[in-house]
Design an enzyme around this catalytic site. Structure first.
Site, PDB file in Angstrom:
ATOM      1  N   LEU A 199      -2.436   2.081  18.214  1.00 41.87           N
ATOM      2  CA  LEU A 199      -1.960   3.385  18.689  1.00 41.87           C
ATOM      3  C   LEU A 199      -2.781   3.840  19.890  1.00 41.87           C
ATOM      4  O   LEU A 199      -3.993   3.630  19.942  1.00 41.87           O
ATOM      5  CB  LEU A 199      -2.034   4.414  17.556  1.00 41.87           C
ATOM      6  CG  LEU A 199      -1.074   4.132  16.392  1.00 41.87           C
ATOM      7  CD1 LEU A 199      -1.294   5.133  15.271  1.00 41.87           C
ATOM      8  CD2 LEU A 199       0.385   4.130  16.833  1.00 41.87           C
TER       9      LEU A 199
ATOM     10  N   ASN B  11       0.828  -1.218   0.000  1.00 41.90           N
ATOM     11  CA  ASN B  11       0.000   0.000   0.000  1.00 41.90           C
ATOM     12  C   ASN B  11       0.854   1.256   0.000  1.00 41.90           C
ATOM     13  O   ASN B  11       0.522   2.241  -0.666  1.00 41.90           O
ATOM     14  CB  ASN B  11      -0.952  -0.005   1.201  1.00 41.90           C
ATOM     15  CG  ASN B  11      -2.162  -0.874   0.947  1.00 41.90           C
ATOM     16  OD1 ASN B  11      -3.082  -0.473   0.241  1.00 41.90           O
ATOM     17  ND2 ASN B  11      -2.147  -2.082   1.493  1.00 41.90           N
TER      18      ASN B  11
ATOM     19  N   MET C 278       1.218  -2.900  12.511  1.00 44.97           N
ATOM     20  CA  MET C 278       0.606  -3.960  13.305  1.00 44.97           C
ATOM     21  C   MET C 278       0.578  -3.656  14.805  1.00 44.97           C
ATOM     22  O   MET C 278       0.621  -4.573  15.618  1.00 44.97           O
ATOM     23  CB  MET C 278       1.324  -5.293  13.041  1.00 44.97           C
ATOM     24  CG  MET C 278       1.246  -5.743  11.593  1.00 44.97           C
ATOM     25  SD  MET C 278      -0.461  -5.861  10.985  1.00 44.97           S
ATOM     26  CE  MET C 278      -0.981  -7.357  11.807  1.00 44.97           C
TER      27      MET C 278
ATOM     28  N   ASP D 271      -9.432   5.578  15.699  1.00 42.17           N
ATOM     29  CA  ASP D 271      -9.742   6.014  17.067  1.00 42.17           C
ATOM     30  C   ASP D 271      -9.195   4.985  18.043  1.00 42.17           C
ATOM     31  O   ASP D 271      -8.366   4.151  17.675  1.00 42.17           O
ATOM     32  CB  ASP D 271     -11.251   6.298  17.234  1.00 42.17           C
ATOM     33  CG  ASP D 271     -12.114   5.057  17.078  1.00 42.17           C
ATOM     34  OD1 ASP D 271     -11.559   3.930  17.112  1.00 42.17           O
ATOM     35  OD2 ASP D 271     -13.343   5.207  16.935  1.00 42.17           O
TER      36      ASP D 271
ATOM     37  N   HIS E 258      -8.188  -1.272   6.045  1.00 47.46           N
ATOM     38  CA  HIS E 258      -8.474  -2.587   6.623  1.00 47.46           C
ATOM     39  C   HIS E 258      -9.103  -3.472   5.545  1.00 47.46           C
ATOM     40  O   HIS E 258      -9.975  -3.010   4.801  1.00 47.46           O
ATOM     41  CB  HIS E 258      -9.424  -2.420   7.817  1.00 47.46           C
ATOM     42  CG  HIS E 258      -9.731  -3.722   8.478  1.00 47.46           C
ATOM     43  ND1 HIS E 258      -8.836  -4.370   9.303  1.00 47.46           N
ATOM     44  CD2 HIS E 258     -10.826  -4.536   8.407  1.00 47.46           C
ATOM     45  CE1 HIS E 258      -9.361  -5.505   9.717  1.00 47.46           C
ATOM     46  NE2 HIS E 258     -10.565  -5.629   9.182  1.00 47.46           N
TER      47      HIS E 258
HETATM   48  C1  GRF Z   1      -3.245  -4.573   4.085  1.00 47.90           C
HETATM   49  O1  GRF Z   1      -3.955  -5.679   3.608  1.00 47.90           O
HETATM   50  C2  GRF Z   1      -4.107  -3.720   4.972  1.00 47.90           C
HETATM   51  O2  GRF Z   1      -5.456  -3.847   4.708  1.00 47.90           O
HETATM   52  C3  GRF Z   1      -3.806  -4.229   6.347  1.00 47.90           C
HETATM   53  O3  GRF Z   1      -2.455  -4.606   6.307  1.00 47.90           O
HETATM   54  C4  GRF Z   1      -2.106  -4.982   4.996  1.00 47.90           C
HETATM   55  C5  GRF Z   1      -0.817  -4.288   4.650  1.00 47.90           C
HETATM   56  O4  GRF Z   1      -0.295  -4.760   3.448  1.00 47.90           O
HETATM   57  N1  GRF Z   1      -4.077  -3.200   7.333  1.00 47.90           N
HETATM   58  P1  GRF Z   1       0.955  -4.031   2.773  1.00 47.90           P
HETATM   59  O5  GRF Z   1       2.091  -4.058   3.779  1.00 47.90           O
HETATM   60  O6  GRF Z   1       0.534  -2.645   2.418  1.00 47.90           O
HETATM   61  O7  GRF Z   1       1.255  -4.867   1.577  1.00 47.90           O
END
Ligand code: GRF
Length: 197
Positions: A97, A16, A94, A145, A113
């Site tokens: 916060l 991402n 992961m 949040d 998400h």
């Molecule tokens: C994504 O699937 C996102 O929805 C979740 O964590 C994953 C991160 O993937 N919160 P990447 O590290 O961006 O490939």
């Protein structure tokens, strides 16, 4: 137009983050990536930051598994402030916060998400949807949040669950949707500011 300064936090592969940085590079997303920070030493997301010449840092997370130590979280706030970050973008970060970050960046932290929230918060949301026998799932960009995978929703994208899907094929299809949705949602915030529900 003023470009919003982004601070991207992630723990893993950073696909991402890559999608966001590519969208900025191609001129579609008018934002400025100020820093990428990871709680995982040598996480691929840091390598991606270097590839795009974005300042990056490893933040040793401390003794807890799912959150940062309060001192560490205060240090994170300072790092983001020093980098003049205006919007914190969680991209596979992961750790939950807590108040130092939430108070320092009110409605200025977003997350993506891999489900249609409020359905299936938590880990492996695509697998949860598959196991529940759903025929449709997707991804959600939302403000962060104090609750996990919770907060006002900014944007969602549907992804169908196909009859022969495995957890892996479904997750890949959701990630393709994420890579479009996340830059688009950030672009909307850059253009219009706070996305009131
Ligand atoms: C994504 O699937 C996102 O929805 C979740 O964590 C994953 C991160 O993937 N919160 P990447 O590290 O961006 O490939």
């Amino acid at each position: 137009m003023k470009r919003l300064g982004l601070g991207i936090l992630g723990s893993g592969k950073g696909s991402n983050c890559r999608a966001i940085l590519e969208s900025i590079r191609s001129g579609v997303l008018l934002a400025e990536p100020r820093v990428v920070i990871s709680d995982v030493l040598n996480a691929p997301i840091l390598e991606i930051a270097r590839e795009f010449s974005v300042p990056n840092a490893y933040l040793p997370p401390g003794q807890f598994r799912t959150r940062l130590e309060p001192n560490t979280e205060a240090e994170l706030v300072q790092m983001l402030r020093d980098a003049e970050v205006e919007l914190v973008v969680l991209a596979g970060f992961m750790r939950v916060l807590k108040s130092p970050m939430l108070q320092a960046f009110p409605r200025r932290i977003v997350n993506i998400h891999p489900s249609l929230l409020p359905k299936f918060p938590g880990l492996e949301a695509w697998k949860q949807a598959l196991d529940a026998g759903e025929t449709m799932t997707g991804c959600t960009v939302h403000y962060v949040d104090e609750k996990i995978d919770h907060g006002d929703i900014i944007a969602q994208r549907n992804v169908p669950i196909l009859p022969n899907d495995s957890a892996e094929t479904l997750h890949s299809r959701i990630q393709i949707a994420e890579h479009e949705l996340y830059p688009a949602a950030i672009a909307k915030i850059c253009r219009e500011g706070d996305q009131r529900p």
